[in-house]
Design a protein around this motif. Structure first.
Motif, PDB file in Angstrom:
ATOM      1  N   GLN A 140      -7.530  -7.180  -0.923  1.00  0.00           N
ATOM      2  CA  GLN A 140      -7.366  -5.834  -0.384  1.00  0.00           C
ATOM      3  C   GLN A 140      -8.074  -4.832  -1.295  1.00  0.00           C
ATOM      4  O   GLN A 140      -7.464  -4.207  -2.162  1.00  0.00           O
ATOM      5  N   GLY A 193       0.809  -1.211   0.000  1.00  0.00           N
ATOM      6  CA  GLY A 193       0.000   0.000   0.000  1.00  0.00           C
ATOM      7  C   GLY A 193       0.842   1.262   0.000  1.00  0.00           C
ATOM      8  O   GLY A 193       0.539   2.231  -0.695  1.00  0.00           O
ATOM      9  N   THR A 229      -9.178  -1.848  -0.855  1.00  0.00           N
ATOM     10  CA  THR A 229      -8.694  -0.465  -0.791  1.00  0.00           C
ATOM     11  C   THR A 229      -7.489  -0.273  -1.705  1.00  0.00           C
ATOM     12  O   THR A 229      -7.383   0.727  -2.430  1.00  0.00           O
ATOM     13  N   LYS A 274      -8.610  -0.418  -5.298  1.00  0.00           N
ATOM     14  CA  LYS A 274      -9.199   0.861  -5.706  1.00  0.00           C
ATOM     15  C   LYS A 274      -8.110   1.873  -6.033  1.00  0.00           C
ATOM     16  O   LYS A 274      -8.192   2.580  -7.056  1.00  0.00           O
ATOM     17  N   GLY A 275      -7.086   1.941  -5.181  1.00  0.00           N
ATOM     18  CA  GLY A 275      -6.004   2.885  -5.425  1.00  0.00           C
ATOM     19  C   GLY A 275      -5.289   2.611  -6.739  1.00  0.00           C
ATOM     20  O   GLY A 275      -4.939   3.544  -7.473  1.00  0.00           O
ATOM     21  N   GLU A 331     -14.663  -2.831  -6.968  1.00  0.00           N
ATOM     22  CA  GLU A 331     -13.777  -1.677  -7.150  1.00  0.00           C
ATOM     23  C   GLU A 331     -13.242  -1.631  -8.578  1.00  0.00           C
ATOM     24  O   GLU A 331     -13.135  -0.556  -9.183  1.00  0.00           O
ATOM     25  N   GLU A 376     -15.792  -7.470  -3.153  1.00  0.00           N
ATOM     26  CA  GLU A 376     -15.383  -6.076  -2.962  1.00  0.00           C
ATOM     27  C   GLU A 376     -14.296  -5.677  -3.948  1.00  0.00           C
ATOM     28  O   GLU A 376     -14.332  -4.584  -4.518  1.00  0.00           O
ATOM     29  N   CYS A 377     -13.325  -6.560  -4.158  1.00  0.00           N
ATOM     30  CA  CYS A 377     -12.258  -6.269  -5.121  1.00  0.00           C
ATOM     31  C   CYS A 377     -12.824  -6.148  -6.533  1.00  0.00           C
ATOM     32  O   CYS A 377     -12.466  -5.231  -7.278  1.00  0.00           O
ATOM     33  N   GLU A 382       1.162   4.352  -3.213  1.00  0.00           N
ATOM     34  CA  GLU A 382       0.992   5.790  -3.092  1.00  0.00           C
ATOM     35  C   GLU A 382       2.040   6.556  -3.875  1.00  0.00           C
ATOM     36  O   GLU A 382       1.838   7.691  -4.288  1.00  0.00           O
TER      37      GLU A 382
END
Length: 330
Positions: free
Chosen positions: A137, A68, A139, A142-143, A176, A172-173, A72
Motif C-alpha cells: 500500500q 489508513g 499511499t 507515504k503517509g 515512497e 512503489e512502496c 490519519e
C-alpha cells in the motif's frame, strides 16, 4: 502445534512448524482422514478451518481501510516506552487484536514503535510501516513516512520495511520510503543488515528485482557493501545466479570487479568455478584481475577445469610469477 478433536471424524492436524505469527506464519498443513466425512457438521467445520489459515491477516481489524484511517489520527509519540502512553478507547480497539486462538497481538500506538507482542511471549516486531509494505500500500507508506516514522526498525528477521519492499518487488512502496526520507537517514537504512547479513541491495539482487536495484543505485547505495556471512557483494551474488543483466548493470554503475569475499574469491573466481564463460568474459572485459589468489591459493585459471571457452579468456602470451610479468613473447 496440533489440534485434535479426539476420535472425531475429520480430524485436522497442523504441523508444529506452523506458528501463528501474522505473516507467512504457516508452512504446511497436513490433513489426516480417519474415515469419510459423512456429516454436514464436520464438513462445515473443515471448510471453516481451511478458510482460516492465519488469524491476524484475515482479522477485520487489519484491513487496509482501517489501517489508513488510523494513520490519519497518528502522531509521533514522545513517550519513553509504550507503557507510559495513555491510549484512547479507539486506539485500544484498533491496536489490540484477539484472534480465534486467543492470541493477543498489540500493535504500537505510536506509529514508529515496534509493533507487536503476543500473550505467549512471541514477538513479531512489526511496525505499521512493515504492515503497509507487506500489504503493498504505497499511499499508506507515504503517509507514514511523511509523519517521520523510523525506517530503521527491524522485524523478527531483522528486516526493515525497505527490506520487505525489496524482497517482494514492491517498487512503489520502496520509492515512497526513499524519496520521502532525508539522505542522512536513508544511508543508515541502506547499510542496515537483516539477521542473514543482507542489505536491501543484496535482497533485491537475490530476488532479481532489477528495477529496485536501479532505484537503490540512483540513491547512492554502496555497490560494494559486503553481506555479513561470507562477504559477498551484489556482484558476487549476481554472478552466482548467472544473472547477466544484473552483472552488466552493476559493472556499468561502478561496482568493483575485483572485490573479494572473506575467502578471497572474486566474482571471476565464481564465474569460472560455475563454468559461466559468458559472465567470465564480461568480467574480463571489465578489467578483472585474473591472477588474484583466494585463500586456497587458487587463481581463476586454476578453476577453469579444462573448459576451452573459459581457457580462451586467459592468453598465454606472458610468463608470470606471483602475478608479475617476467617475459613477453608478443
Amino acid at each position: 502445534m496440533a489440534r485434535s478433536g479426539g476420535d472425531k471424524q475429520g480430524k485436522l492436524e497442523f504441523d508444529e512448524s506452523r506458528i501463528d505469527s501474522g505473516i507467512d506464519s504457516y508452512k504446511s498443513i497436513s490433513r489426516e482422514h480417519d474415515g469419510n466425512l459423512d456429516s454436514s457438521e464436520d464438513k462445515d467445520k473443515t471448510c471453516a478451518t481451511d478458510e482460516r489459515l492465519d488469524s491476524a491477516y484475515v482479522s477485520s481489524s487489519l484491513t487496509v481501510d482501517s489501517l489508513g484511517d488510523f494513520i490519519e489520527k497518528c502522531s509521533i509519540s514522545e513517550c519513553e516506552s509504550t507503557t507510559d502512553c495513555e491510549y484512547t478507547e479507539e486506539e485500544v480497539n484498533f491496536l489490540t487484536t484477539v484472534t480465534e486462538d486467543g492470541d493477543t497481538r498489540r500493535f504500537c500506538t505510536s506509529v514508529d514503535r515496534p509493533v507487536s507482542s503476543r500473550a505467549d511471549g512471541y514477538s513479531e516486531q512489526l511496525t505499521p510501516l512493515h504492515l503497509a509494505t507487506y500489504l503493498n500500500q504505497p499511499t499508506i507508506v507515504k503517509g507514514l513516512v511523511e509523519k517521520r516514522v523510523s525506517l530503521e526498525l527491524q522485524d523478527q528477521e531483522g528486516n526493515t520495511p525497505l527490506h520487505v519492499a525489496c524482497e517482494h518487488g514492491f517498487w512503489e512502496c520502496a520509492n515512497e520510503m526513499i524519496h520521502n526520507t532525508s539522505p542522512s537517514k536513508l544511508t543508515n537504512v541502506l547499510e542496515a543488515q537483516n539477521w542473514r547479513g543482507l542489505t536491501c541491495l543484496h535482497v533485491a539482487t537475490l530476488r532479481k528485482h532489477h528495477r529496485l536495484v536501479r532505484l537503490l543505485m540512483k540513491n547512492s547505495v554502496d555497490l560494494n557493501i559486503q553481506e555479513g556471512t561470507s562477504g559477498k557483494t551484489a556482484l558476487h551474488m549476481a554472478v552466482e545466479l548467472h544473472d547477466m543483466p544484473a552483472v552488466n548493470l552493476l559493472l556499468n554503475k561502478g561496482a568493483n570487479v575485483d572485490a573479494t569475499m572473506f575467502n578471497g574469491c572474486t566474482a571471476l573466481h565464481l564465474a569460472v568455478g560455475r563454468q559461466d564463460a559468458a559472465i567470465a568474459n564480461l568480467l574480463c572485459q571489465a578489467g578483472a584481475d585474473k591472477m588474484i589468489r583466494n585463500m586456497e591459493d587458487e587463481t581463476a585459471l586454476d578453476l577453469a577445469d579444462g573448459n576451452d571457452d573459459i581457457l580462451a579468456l586467459f592468453p598465454f602470451d606472458d610468463i608470470q610469477i606471483m602475478g608479475r610479468t617476467v617475459m613477453n613473447f608478443s
